[in-house]
Design an enzyme around this catalytic site. Structure first.
Site, PDB file in Angstrom:
ATOM      1  N   ARG A 197      45.505  46.641  38.122  1.00  0.00           N
ATOM      2  CA  ARG A 197      44.787  47.048  36.910  1.00  0.00           C
ATOM      3  C   ARG A 197      45.661  46.931  35.668  1.00  0.00           C
ATOM      4  NH1 ARG A 197      42.817  51.056  40.759  1.00  0.00           N
ATOM      5  NH2 ARG A 197      40.871  50.234  41.542  1.00  0.00           N
ATOM      6  N   VAL A 198      46.913  46.542  35.833  1.00  0.00           N
ATOM      7  CA  VAL A 198      47.781  46.273  34.684  1.00  0.00           C
ATOM      8  C   VAL A 198      47.657  44.797  34.310  1.00  0.00           C
ATOM      9  CG1 VAL A 198      50.184  46.189  33.917  1.00  0.00           C
ATOM     10  CG2 VAL A 198      49.357  48.149  35.200  1.00  0.00           C
TER      11      VAL A 198
END
Length: 526
Positions: free
Chosen positions: A366-367
């Site tokens: 999710r980064v």
């Protein structure tokens, strides 16, 4: 005999006056009501705090967990079989603290900081609380610094940044620990201190792991916290918090730390056992109601601090073992919802020879590209797209003869891409070498080579880059992806491909022996 109250009062006063300042010591003492299965019920400790350490006879210590109206439920450490009903118990006034510091580096210790490796005592006087409040939003900064794992499949498609929490999830024996060990080995010279927490594993496995790290010169930069399978549940319960406290020592001193929790499934089992023995009400799958909080308060401590607080980071790699690939079970879904992404390892891929056996469809970071250098971000975008197209079409591969030319080309490219992403254990690659390999795979340089020869092509390409193109490698490592750098890399790969030779013609048919080599199609410069 008549007792005069005034006499008693005067005697008491004289006795109290006779006590010199500093001689009196006020301690709160209670008694053991019952003891069984490593759990004690204690009476008389009215001001006891949660997670306070208590002292009992025979060198046994206890950790207060249940604070009830008329008694305290505590778990016991040490030879608890020697404790019996009626024994006295004394408050220490101290919460559970873990020894921390540089002296622990290169050592195997238990969650209480006691050495297990036979190398003598751990000489440190510093401690940190096992339970520590995670920093708030204001104290953090976004995750933008890459934490290179050294595995092409992860650094290209599921990048991890310093301060991130990335879950490694999969069935047993699918290579979860191998990814974590590769991450530790790859970061041995980057200033990152690693903490490996082994929960519920055989001690022989932990020793073998320490030897592996030692062989790759990574042990001196690593702390191993071991709560082996034969330990009591409270020790296993404490292990990840102890490992986190040891890592936080470096975090709050402005350094970078990596903490691997292997694995949190066994940690949840230990907590369930402890909670049921403490008579806490069971919930779903007999876990107590606060089992989500158990892991969330641990993983929230992973952080990238802002520059005012030193800019240190703590990256967490929790491991979860699934049963028959069921990621929707209770503990896996809990931890998936806490973390910033997951790397899902699939047995089917593992047995078909894909290493690491990552399912790209379910795995996510999710980064994302924020934790990648520029060149890797540009090259990796095409890989994920092409690999997903290949996985979609793979089901139809058995009808190969009925497929149109474009579909066959996509399948051929995908097959070679999978081979290109394959990587053996303990063979981490520098990011600039990964970029060169990924560029060759996505720009058609391996399309006319037999799939079985792709690993050989990739290995020799890196050897060529090291021997003749150190300048290009240095530019890529520095994040330079200008048109000039792309042209230079394209030329280097094209020249190598021509020297390596082709096995197929432009139609994908085998070349006749000694046939002239046609130049590869001009690669698209991204």
């Amino acid at each position: 005999m008549q007792i005069n109250p005034d006499e008693i009062t005067s005697i008491l006063k004289s006795r109290i006056e006779g006590l010199g300042a500093g001689q009196a010591e006020l301690t709160e003492v209670g008694t053991v009501l019952s003891v069984a299965d490593g759990i004690a019920r204690l009476h008389g400790l009215e001001n006891c705090m949660s997670f306070e350490m208590l002292e009992l006879p025979h060198g046994v210590t206890a950790l207060a967990l249940n604070l009830e109206s008329d008694n305290v439920g505590a778990v016991l450490f040490g030879e608890w079989e020697r404790i019996s009903e009626g024994d006295t118990v004394k408050r220490t006034g101290r919460l559970l603290e873990i020894p921390v510091g540089d002296a622990l580096l290169g050592r195997i210790v238990d969650p209480l900081g006691r050495p297990l490796d036979g190398k003598g005592d751990v000489n440190t006087t510093e401690t940190r609380p096992a339970e520590f409040k995670a920093p708030g939003v204001v104290q953090r900064q976004p995750v933008t610094e890459p934490m290179q794992i050294g595995l092409k499949a992860i650094d290209a498609m599921i990048p991890i940044g310093r301060g991130q929490r990335e879950l490694i999830i999969g069935d047993r024996q699918t290579g979860k620990t191998a990814i974590a060990i590769d991450a530790i080995i790859n970061n041995r010279d980057t200033g990152v201190v690693s903490v490996y927490v082994a929960i519920g594993q055989r001690m022989s496995t932990v020793v073998a792991l320490a030897q592996t790290l030692d062989e790759h010169n990574a042990l001196d930069n690593t702390i191993i916290v071991a709560a082996s399978a034969d330990e009591a549940a409270p020790i296993k319960f404490m292990a990840p918090y102890a490992g986190c406290a040891m890592a936080e020592y470096f975090l709050y001193n402005g350094k970078h730390a990596l903490c691997v929790y292997d694995d949190l499934t066994k940690h949840a089992y230990a907590y369930r056992q402890m909670s049921l023995l403490l008579r806490r009400p069971p919930g779903r799958e007999a876990y107590p109601g606060d089992v989500f909080y158990l892991h969330s308060r641990l993983l929230e401590r992973a952080v990238k601090l802002n520059d005012d607080l030193g800019g240190g980071s703590l990256t967490a790699l929790p491991v979860i073992e699934t049963q028959a690939g069921d990621v929707s079970a209770y503990i896996p879904t809990n931890v998936i919802s806490i973390t910033d992404g997951q790397i899902f390892l699939e047995p089917k891929l593992f047995y078909s020879g894909v290493r690491p056996a990552i399912n790209v469809g379910i795995s996510v970071s999710r980064v994302g590209g924020n934790a990648q250098i520029g060149p890797m971000k540009k090259v990796a975008g095409r890989i994920k797209l092409e690999l997903s197209q290949y996985r979609d079409l793979e089901a139809f591969a058995q009808f190969g003869s009925d497929l149109d030319a474009d579909t066959q080309r996509t399948l051929a490219r995908g097959e070679r891409l999978v081979k290109a992403l394959n990587q053996g254990e303990r063979q981490p690659l520098a990011v600039q070498d990964q970029v060169a390999q990924m560029y060759a795979a996505t720009n058609g340089f391996v399309d006319r080579i037999l799939a079985d020869r792709v690993p050989e092509f990739m290995q020799e390409l890196i050897e060529r880059m090291h021997s003749q193109h150190e300048d290009i490698r240095a530019k890529i490592a520095g994040g330079d992806w200008s048109e000039e750098t792309q042209k230079a890399l394209n030329g280097a790969v094209e020249q190598f491909a021509a020297d390596f030779g082709y096995d197929l013609d432009e139609e994908g048919q085998p070349l006749e022996e000694n046939a002239p080599i046609a130049p590869v199609a001009e690669a698209a410069v991204a």
